[in-house]
Design a protein around this motif. Structure first.
Motif, mmCIF file in Angstrom:
data_model
loop_
_atom_site.group_PDB
_atom_site.id
_atom_site.type_symbol
_atom_site.label_atom_id
_atom_site.label_comp_id
_atom_site.label_asym_id
_atom_site.label_seq_id
_atom_site.Cartn_x
_atom_site.Cartn_y
_atom_site.Cartn_z
ATOM 1 N N LEU A 208 8.942 12.328 4.152
ATOM 2 C CA LEU A 208 7.761 12.726 3.408
ATOM 3 C C LEU A 208 7.227 11.650 3.197
ATOM 4 N N MET A 209 7.910 10.452 2.697
ATOM 5 C CA MET A 209 7.254 9.213 2.235
ATOM 6 C C MET A 209 6.694 8.545 3.580
ATOM 7 N N ARG A 210 7.457 8.577 4.616
ATOM 8 C CA ARG A 210 7.014 7.898 5.659
ATOM 9 C C ARG A 210 5.601 8.491 6.256
ATOM 10 N N THR A 211 5.418 9.707 6.219
ATOM 11 C CA THR A 211 4.222 10.265 6.514
ATOM 12 C C THR A 211 3.088 9.869 5.386
ATOM 13 N N LEU A 212 3.339 9.964 4.323
ATOM 14 C CA LEU A 212 2.526 9.780 3.249
ATOM 15 C C LEU A 212 1.894 7.963 3.489
ATOM 16 N N VAL B 280 0.480 6.452 0.315
ATOM 17 C CA VAL B 280 1.458 5.644 -0.507
ATOM 18 C C VAL B 280 1.626 4.417 0.307
ATOM 19 N N ARG B 281 2.059 3.364 -0.380
ATOM 20 C CA ARG B 281 2.329 2.129 0.107
ATOM 21 C C ARG B 281 3.947 1.690 -0.317
ATOM 22 N N GLN B 282 4.689 0.983 0.808
ATOM 23 C CA GLN B 282 5.814 0.567 0.566
ATOM 24 C C GLN B 282 5.866 -0.902 -0.028
ATOM 25 N N GLN B 283 6.431 -1.209 -0.942
ATOM 26 C CA GLN B 283 6.317 -2.490 -1.558
ATOM 27 C C GLN B 283 7.327 -3.391 -0.954
ATOM 28 N N PRO B 284 7.084 -4.936 -1.245
ATOM 29 C CA PRO B 284 8.148 -5.719 -0.362
ATOM 30 C C PRO B 284 9.454 -5.382 -1.016
ATOM 31 N N ASN B 285 9.519 -5.008 -2.376
ATOM 32 C CA ASN B 285 10.862 -4.769 -2.998
ATOM 33 C C ASN B 285 11.544 -3.303 -2.677
ATOM 34 N N ARG B 286 10.780 -2.643 -1.474
ATOM 35 C CA ARG B 286 11.302 -1.500 -0.918
ATOM 36 C C ARG B 286 10.850 -0.276 -1.733
ATOM 37 N N ARG B 287 10.237 -0.374 -3.044
ATOM 38 C CA ARG B 287 9.933 0.690 -3.637
ATOM 39 C C ARG B 287 8.483 1.184 -3.040
#
Length: 266
Positions: free
Chosen positions: A59-63, A69-76
């Motif tokens: 789901l997060m990959r789609t968002l 949604v953004r993926q941060q450098p710290n993978r959060r």
């Protein structure tokens, strides 16, 4: 006075509602991210939602791909910029939806009625219906003010933890709009305690000399919101307060119910 923030979500997967399950889960994750401050890890989302990690990851990959949604450098993961446009449009509509309820406040109390939101560290007015009196209060929709000198600010912050209130006041400062403005954190925290005890907030000549404002939060609003009436101190007296506050509280409950309604017909 009940808190204006949205009610806390229960842990575990949501019960089916007859909608598209993946959409329901995606929106649930976005709301959980917002409740957590806007940035979370997948394991945190799994723990709070009860969904398995592979499902959340998908789901997060789609968002992320859609920009919500953004993926941060710290993978959060953090809420994405495309949500800003949606939020701004929804805020404008919120004022439109509130106008019939504000109009009823004006009809019953005779004073100008307002709706305001907490936007970051500031109060922003999103709707107003003016009094029919020749001498009346006017606040431009879109105007931004600091919370410490307003009734709506007190109503919106009444149930915020004291350390968060102190941090907000440290960021904004507490400039005096009038000689009656509260200008110390301790004084403001005492005022918030009075709001919790009384069930409503008062701006007594604190934003503008000669003007009194009574405010309550909108319970369980999807975003922190408050409604208020404002008028000359000679009309918004202590005796008038006893009559106006129950009306404010009732209209706030009715507005809350309207905002929480899905609006979907049977």
């Amino acid at each position: 006075m009940p808190t204006s923030s949205a009610s806390t979500k229960s842990s575990g997967p949501s019960a089916p509602t007859g909608g598209v399950q993946s959409l329901e889960r995606a929106f649930d994750l976005l709301e959980r991210m917002a409740d957590a401050g806007g940035e979370v890890g997948l394991s945190e989302l799994s723990a709070s939602s009860g969904l398995p990690l592979p499902t959340i990851h998908r789901l997060m990959r789609t968002l992320v791909a859609c920009g919500y949604v953004r993926q941060q450098p710290n993978r959060r993961y953090s809420l994405g910029p495309r949500l800003i446009r949606l939020g701004e449009s929804a805020s404008r509509l919120l004022g439109t939806w509130a106008r019939p309820y504000l109009a009823r406040l004006v009809e019953v109390t005779g004073e100008t009625a307002n709706m305001a939101l907490l936007d970051g560290d500031e109060i922003v007015y999103v709707a107003q219906v003016p009094s029919k009196h020749s001498m009346r209060m006017f606040t431009e929709v879109g105007r931004r003010v600091l919370p410490h000198s307003t009734g709506v600010g007190k109503a919106l912050l009444a149930y915020t933890p004291a350390d968060e209130v102190r941090a907000l006041l440290a960021r904004t400062g507490m400039p005096a709009a009038t000689e009656k403005t509260i200008t110390t954190p301790e004084g403001f925290l005492d005022a918030l305690a009075e709001v919790r005890s009384a069930g409503y907030a008062v701006d007594d000549n604190e934003q503008e000399i000669g003007v009194r404002c009574l405010a309550v939060s909108v319970p369980n609003s999807p975003t922190a919101a408050a409604i208020s009436i404002s008028g000359p101190a000679g009309r918004v007296t202590e005796a008038a307060t006893d009559k106006i506050v129950p009306v404010l509280q009732q209209v706030a409950v009715e507005l809350s119910e309207a905002l929480s309604s899905s609006g979907v017909g049977a």
